[in-house]
Design a protein around this motif. Structure first.
Motif, short mmCIF file in Angstrom:
data_model
loop_
_atom_site.label_atom_id
_atom_site.label_comp_id
_atom_site.label_asym_id
_atom_site.label_seq_id
_atom_site.Cartn_x
_atom_site.Cartn_y
_atom_site.Cartn_z
N GLU A 414 32.66 62.17 35.75
CA GLU A 414 32.28 60.86 36.54
C GLU A 414 32.04 61.45 38.48
OE1 GLU A 414 30.53 58.89 35.70
OE2 GLU A 414 30.92 58.47 33.13
N PHE A 415 31.98 61.23 39.35
CA PHE A 415 31.68 61.09 40.62
C PHE A 415 32.04 60.06 41.20
CE2 PHE A 415 30.25 61.58 45.17
CZ PHE A 415 31.21 62.04 45.70
N GLN A 416 33.13 59.49 41.69
CA GLN A 416 33.90 57.74 42.21
C GLN A 416 34.78 57.85 43.40
OE1 GLN A 416 35.56 55.41 38.52
NE2 GLN A 416 36.38 57.67 38.96
N PRO A 417 33.87 58.04 44.45
CA PRO A 417 33.20 58.49 45.97
C PRO A 417 33.98 57.07 46.87
CG PRO A 417 30.81 58.51 45.52
CD PRO A 417 31.73 58.19 44.28
N ASN A 418 34.70 56.75 48.27
CA ASN A 418 35.36 55.74 48.58
C ASN A 418 34.72 55.92 50.25
OD1 ASN A 418 37.06 53.43 49.80
ND2 ASN A 418 38.34 55.45 49.46
N LEU A 419 34.37 55.21 51.04
CA LEU A 419 34.19 55.29 52.01
C LEU A 419 34.93 53.65 52.65
CD1 LEU A 419 33.73 56.88 54.79
CD2 LEU A 419 31.23 55.52 54.63
N ARG A 420 35.85 53.74 53.79
CA ARG A 420 36.42 52.64 54.27
C ARG A 420 36.23 52.84 55.86
NH1 ARG A 420 38.00 49.04 50.16
NH2 ARG A 420 38.47 50.40 48.01
N LEU A 421 36.66 51.69 56.70
CA LEU A 421 36.73 51.86 58.12
C LEU A 421 37.50 50.47 58.25
CD1 LEU A 421 35.76 53.30 60.95
CD2 LEU A 421 33.89 51.30 60.52
#
Length: 670
Positions: A414-421
């Motif tokens: 399971e691949f669980q990415p995250n991008l926050r700014l």
């Protein structure tokens, strides 16, 4: 009677407030002389751990995070953790009997807290065998808690599968911060009796504390909204709950080799309730019968943290958890061993990197009459790796990118990415946005369940069957938020979200029904657990904190959630129904140096399918500081109604109307 007691307490405390108010005059104090433990500016910049797995200023976190401080807990009048969580906007908290709560974030409210990860000091208390948090097992000493960090929205890139809609991390005080003796004893209506005892001291190796807690709570009033002819409606429910717990914590002195922390606990829980029980073949009739369940268990957690020569931080953590439960319906043995290692390094003045890996091994044995598990014994292993990098550029932007990769025995990677700014508008104003992917892995219940219904006239039986090939639920989440200190007196938090779900597991649908067949002379209608739904949920939360004066703090919050599961608003499944609107108003008032009066008002909209009405209720606490180390408190919960209906769980036991609770307590330290 109860009304007389309430009236007496109000008159007594009001008279006391008027009298004691003469002793102190706060009119010459300025706002900087605040009588609260933290000013509003301090609350905005508290260091939090859960958003990055290392301490980080709350105002620079690009997620919807709320912190319940130790002062909030003391002034809430709560006797357990779920009651303290009611103040968090976007968190739905409903009590279905004396020891069961349905707690969820941003929809999907159910006793099965399938999309909410809960931890105590980083130790997961979410039980994957049924996707549930058994709050009755974790009634810890509230004065041992330093703060509760609540993240609304996905936290899977750091904390893994099941941190889908939110993360709750309960962080306890270091042993050195809870030295000496502490005693709190109370009794009353519904909260029959409770007590907390703690003692802390130091040795040549470090600080330690030993804590113990006892609680005995009444069960409420029996109710079944689905069947007006139900037996026992309106009578006292067999839902009494007793908890006995002892725990310890040791914090070694920090030295060149690092800092060691060890903590453990042991509990015994005795709970009564009405539950469904099925007779054996050939009758197979389900009845609601009084039943007693006895549970016991414990845990051991150890962590070691050190600072390396390059000033990076290395942390290793291990825990073991054991739970044993016994009742006429089910006997369960659950064991978990977990190991984690992480490394945090500041690669430059504007770059921070954290990465790590973990391994978990759990095994269980589930013998059940109500719900059979096939097989009864199971072992699961999970391997995970994560990395997250934080970049600061142009002195105004913070970009956070990370991902977690997990592998389960019976699932793919399971691949669980995250991008926050995050954008720093002004020194005390932040605008942030994010996009994340998270998954919720299927439970043993969904994979291995087998349960037959009562006979359906002229039809036969309905058989619920698990599915070994079921896949993980998936979420893509989009968030946007703002937090700011509008003035010395006022701060504001706003968050909005749009959640897109796929592969949802929903049972009450024709999509789950298979072809009928004959068995032992009966017609069997199979209902197979499967990934048959998609859904969209959107909404938001807004909260305001306002210091009216140096002695009076007001707060207000509103949250909205709209659910559209496969084109059906607030889908006709108890697993998915959630109140659309909720409002919380709180006031903390230091009347003078001896007297405090704190109140909270709650508005929760009704849910048609669950037949819950819109309800308005309130809690109040009055505290008199007799002297520096001794205080008396009077608490009234559910002020407006003698009883109130929170939540219905037709599948997982009995629901009750929770009655007004009135109790007093005495607290002393030495």
């Amino acid at each position: 009677n109860k009304r007389s007691i309430v009236s007496f307490l109000c008159v007594m405390l009001t008279a006391g407030a008027i009298n004691w108010a003469q002793e102190d005059d706060f009119s010459d104090l300025t706002l900087s002389d605040s009588l609260f433990e933290n000013s509003l500016a301090d609350l905005m910049t508290l260091d939090v751990y859960s958003a990055g797995r290392h301490l980080h200023s709350q105002q620079d976190v690009a997620s919807a995070i709320h912190v319940i401080t130790s002062e909030d807990i003391k002034r809430s009048g709560a006797t357990n953790i779920p009651d303290t969580l009611k103040m968090v906007p976007g968190l739905n908290v409903a009590q279905s009997n004396s020891h069961k709560w349905a707690i969820s974030a941003r929809g999907f409210q159910s006793y099965l807290s399938a999309k909410l990860l809960v931890m105590i000091d980083g130790r997961t208390i979410y039980l994957p065998y049924a996707s549930v948090v058994e709050w009755k097992f974790h009634d810890i000493v509230l004065d041992d808690i330093d703060r509760i960090e609540v993240i609304l929205g996905p936290g899977a890139s750091l904390w893994g599968a099941n941190a889908v809609n939110g993360v709750i991390n309960i962080l306890t005080k270091k042993a050195g911060e809870s030295q000496g003796g502490y005693v709190s004893l109370g009794a009353g209506i519904e909260e029959r009796a409770f007590g907390e005892v703690r003692y802390g001291d130091r040795t040549s190796l470090g600080h330690y504390r030993i804590s113990s807690k006892y609680a005995y709570r009444d069960g409420g009033v029996s109710v079944r909204r689905y069947n007006a002819d139900s037996d026992n409606m309106g009578e006292d429910a067999p839902g009494d709950w007793t908890n006995k717990r002892v725990s310890f914590r040791f914090d070694g002195h920090e030295n060149k080799t690092g800092e060691l922390m060890v903590q453990g606990d042991y509990f015994m829980v005795d709970a009564h309730e009405l539950q469904y029980s099925v007779n054996e073949v050939p009758s197979r009739v389900w009845d609601r019968i009084p039943m007693e369940s006895k549970s016991k268990g414990g845990s051991l957690l150890a962590s070691w943290a050190t600072t390396l020569q390059n000033l990076s931080e290395l942390k290793v953590q291990f825990f073991y958890d054991h739970v044993r439960g016994e009742s006429i319906n089910e006997n369960a043995n659950l064991d978990t061993v977990d190991f984690e290692i992480q490394h945090h390094i500041e690669t430059s003045h504007n770059n921070s990197l954290i990465y790590g890996l973990g391994y978990r091994h759990s095994w269980d044995e589930l013998e059940s009459v109500q719900v059979r598990y096939e097989p009864e014994k199971s072992r699961q292993q999970k391997l995970n790796m994560f990395v997250q990098d934080e970049f600061v550029f142009a002195e105004k932007f913070i970009l956070t990118a990370g991902a977690k990769i997990e592998h389960h025995d019976d699932a793919n990677w399971e691949f669980q990415p995250n991008l926050r700014l995050l954008y720093k508008l002004k020194p005390n104003h932040r605008l942030w946005t994010s996009v994340s992917r998270a998954v919720r892995t299927p439970s043993r219940l969904e994979k291995n369940i087998r349960a037959d219904s009562s006979p359906i006239p002229d039809m036969g039986y309905v058989r619920l069957t698990g599915n070994e090939d079921i896949e993980s639920e998936e979420l893509i989440s989009y968030e946007l938020g703002y937090r700011g200190q509008l003035s010395e007196r006022l701060n504001l938090n706003i968050a909005a979200y749009y959640n897109d779900y796929d592969n949802l597991i929903l049972l009450t649908s024709e999509k789950n029904v298979g072809e009928p067949f004959f068995e032992d002379g009966y017609v069997i209608i199979p209902v197979v657990v499967n990934n048959v739904y998609k859904g969209k949920v959107y909404g938001g939360e807004v909260s305001l904190n306002y210091d009216f004066s140096q002695s009076l703090r007001l707060s207000a919050s509103y949250s909205y959630v709209y659910m559209d599961v496969d084109g059906s608003e607030n889908s006709t499944s108890e697993m998915y129904s959630t109140p659309k609107n909720s409002i919380v108003l709180r006031s903390l008032w230091n009347v003078n140096s001896r007297f405090k009066f704190d109140s909270a008002l709650y508005y929760i909209s009704g849910v048609d399918f669950l037949k819950t009405d819109t309800r308005i209720t309130a809690d109040s606490q009055c505290t008199w500081k007799v002297k520096e180390d001794l205080s008396l408190s009077a608490v009234v919960q559910n002020v407006f109604d003698d009883k109130n209906y929170n939540h219905y769980e037709p599948t997982f036991g009995h629901s009750a109307e929770m009655e007004r609770r009135i109790f007093a307590k005495i607290t002393a330290s030495f």
